[in-house]
Design a protein around this motif. Structure first.
Motif, mmCIF file in Angstrom:
data_model
loop_
_atom_site.group_PDB
_atom_site.id
_atom_site.type_symbol
_atom_site.label_atom_id
_atom_site.label_comp_id
_atom_site.label_asym_id
_atom_site.label_seq_id
_atom_site.Cartn_x
_atom_site.Cartn_y
_atom_site.Cartn_z
ATOM 1 N N ALA A 79 2.484 -3.815 -6.123
ATOM 2 C CA ALA A 79 2.944 -2.605 -5.463
ATOM 3 C C ALA A 79 2.375 -1.343 -6.108
ATOM 4 O O ALA A 79 2.338 -1.214 -7.332
ATOM 5 C CB ALA A 79 4.466 -2.536 -5.479
ATOM 6 N N ASP A 80 1.968 -0.426 -5.272
ATOM 7 C CA ASP A 80 1.492 0.888 -5.686
ATOM 8 C C ASP A 80 2.664 1.713 -6.209
ATOM 9 O O ASP A 80 3.690 1.828 -5.552
ATOM 10 C CB ASP A 80 0.853 1.568 -4.465
ATOM 11 N N ALA A 81 2.499 2.287 -7.407
ATOM 12 C CA ALA A 81 3.529 3.156 -7.980
ATOM 13 C C ALA A 81 2.961 4.508 -8.365
ATOM 14 O O ALA A 81 3.514 5.196 -9.242
ATOM 15 C CB ALA A 81 4.193 2.486 -9.183
ATOM 16 N N THR A 107 0.809 -1.211 0.000
ATOM 17 C CA THR A 107 0.000 0.000 0.000
ATOM 18 C C THR A 107 0.845 1.265 0.000
ATOM 19 O O THR A 107 1.784 1.396 0.799
ATOM 20 C CB THR A 107 -0.934 0.017 1.221
ATOM 21 N N GLY A 108 0.501 2.202 -0.874
ATOM 22 C CA GLY A 108 1.199 3.473 -0.889
ATOM 23 C C GLY A 108 0.971 4.267 0.380
ATOM 24 O O GLY A 108 1.912 4.813 0.971
ATOM 25 N N PHE A 109 -0.289 4.356 0.814
ATOM 26 C CA PHE A 109 -0.630 5.104 2.027
ATOM 27 C C PHE A 109 0.203 4.595 3.197
ATOM 28 O O PHE A 109 0.876 5.360 3.901
ATOM 29 C CB PHE A 109 -2.125 4.938 2.326
ATOM 30 N N GLY A 110 0.143 3.274 3.444
ATOM 31 C CA GLY A 110 0.810 2.705 4.598
ATOM 32 C C GLY A 110 2.325 2.752 4.494
ATOM 33 O O GLY A 110 3.024 2.992 5.491
ATOM 34 N N ILE A 113 2.478 -3.989 -10.797
ATOM 35 C CA ILE A 113 2.694 -2.569 -10.544
ATOM 36 C C ILE A 113 1.403 -1.817 -10.825
ATOM 37 O O ILE A 113 0.774 -1.998 -11.871
ATOM 38 C CB ILE A 113 3.854 -2.015 -11.396
ATOM 39 N N GLN A 114 0.978 -1.001 -9.881
ATOM 40 C CA GLN A 114 -0.254 -0.224 -10.016
ATOM 41 C C GLN A 114 0.081 1.205 -10.440
ATOM 42 O O GLN A 114 0.847 1.903 -9.778
ATOM 43 C CB GLN A 114 -0.999 -0.198 -8.689
ATOM 44 N N LEU A 115 -0.497 1.626 -11.547
ATOM 45 C CA LEU A 115 -0.332 2.987 -12.065
ATOM 46 C C LEU A 115 -1.699 3.656 -12.150
ATOM 47 O O LEU A 115 -2.674 3.012 -12.533
ATOM 48 C CB LEU A 115 0.324 2.951 -13.442
ATOM 49 N N GLU A 116 -1.759 4.937 -11.830
ATOM 50 C CA GLU A 116 -3.052 5.622 -11.774
ATOM 51 C C GLU A 116 -3.058 6.857 -12.673
ATOM 52 O O GLU A 116 -2.001 7.372 -13.060
ATOM 53 C CB GLU A 116 -3.382 6.009 -10.340
ATOM 54 N N ASP A 117 -4.278 7.342 -12.966
ATOM 55 C CA ASP A 117 -4.432 8.448 -13.908
ATOM 56 C C ASP A 117 -4.664 9.797 -13.237
ATOM 57 O O ASP A 117 -5.231 10.706 -13.836
ATOM 58 C CB ASP A 117 -5.558 8.157 -14.910
#
Length: 291
Positions: A80-82, A41-44, A107-111
């Motif tokens: 993993a959050d990226a 988690t990115g937050f954690g 790998i998680q990528l967001e917009d």
């Protein structure tokens, strides 16, 4: 190296439940419990590593070392959050290559626009869908291992509505994403609509106290989801436990009266972190006194 088991689970139609990990203690505990995947988690991770909000402050350099430690320290595949890929198209390419070299399986990528904001919080804005499509195409080209999965997340639901979020999910699937993550649907009916519209494996973000209803794994599978992440469940529990035991210590002046259930146990934590191997090494290579 990416684990082929996660891709195989999706292909076999096995629903995946992934707990959030945020430091190496949480990673080691989760790794020993038989999950199909873990979610960094990115937050954690940002909170535990830097002690700041997940608001685009952490850099690629901050994160790649942490997720690499998770991947190296766990037998279970790590997704993993990226964030946004930490920049433009060249940054995305570098991030995917770096995360893959670090050993993660997804790998998680967001917009979101930069600086990004944590999902389920206000103020998130998204880039044009066409820009994200290019990011996904670059990410797909950058990976070397076909078992390395690209998770494409859209935050469009909160500001642009469900229809636009679904449209983006379809575009990202067509661009080469392996898993689609539509963030923050607000009702079960919305989640059902997403499940009917997206043909790629779908990820549900189950955040305690967040915008999305938390549904049982069986129900999520019924409405078309393939994976559920629980990014906050671990660090929320840890924060509550720390507040409880630190409060007891402040009030009582010692830890003697703490219930046994409030402690993992010193012996267990030594075993979890690998001390028996260290002790065996010391015995093997012990030098006689005076030598």
């Amino acid at each position: 190296m990416a684990h082929p088991s996660l891709k195989a689970a999706f292909e076999a139609g096995r629903f995946v439940v992934a707990p959030g990990i945020f430091d190496m203690i949480s990673a080691r505990v989760a790794d020993g419990m038989g999950f199909t995947s873990l979610y960094a988690t990115g937050f954690g991770t940002v909170a535990s590593h830097l002690g700041v909000a997940d608001a685009g402050i952490a850099t690629y350099t901050d994160m790649v070392g942490r997720v690499g430690a998770f991947a190296r320290g766990c037998r279970t595949p790590v997704v993993a959050d990226a964030d946004t890929g930490y920049g433009g198209l060249l940054n995305v390419r570098h991030t995917v290559m770096g995360y893959e070299a670090a050993g993660v399986t997804g790998i998680q990528l967001e917009d979101q626009e930069m600086p990004k904001k944590c999902g389920h919080t206000p103020g998130r804005r998204v880039i044009p869908a066409e820009e994200m499509v290019l990011k996904i195409k670059v990410a797909a080209e950058a990976r070397r291992d076909p078992n390395m999965l690209i998770v494409a997340r859209t935050d469009a639901r909160t500001t642009l509505g469900l229809e636009e979020a679904i449209r983006r999910g379809q575009l990202y699937a067509d661009a080469g994403a392996d898993v689609i993550f539509i963030e923050s649907p607000e009702t079960e009916a919305e989640m059902q609509a997403i499940g009917k519209a997206i043909r790629k494996p779908l990820l549900a973000n189950m955040v305690e106290g967040g915008r999305t209803p938390i549904l049982p794994a069986r129900r999520l599978a019924e409405i078309g989801y393939a994976m559920a992440i629980y990014p906050a469940v671990g660090f929320l529990a840890v924060a509550a436990a720390l507040e409880r035991v630190y409060g007891h210590l402040k009030e009582q002046g010692d830890s003697n009266a703490l219930p046994a259930s409030d402690s993992y146990g010193f012996g267990r934590i030594c075993e979890l972190m690998g001390f028996p191997e260290v002790w065996e090494f010391d015995r093997k290579w012990a030098q006689p006194e005076g030598k």
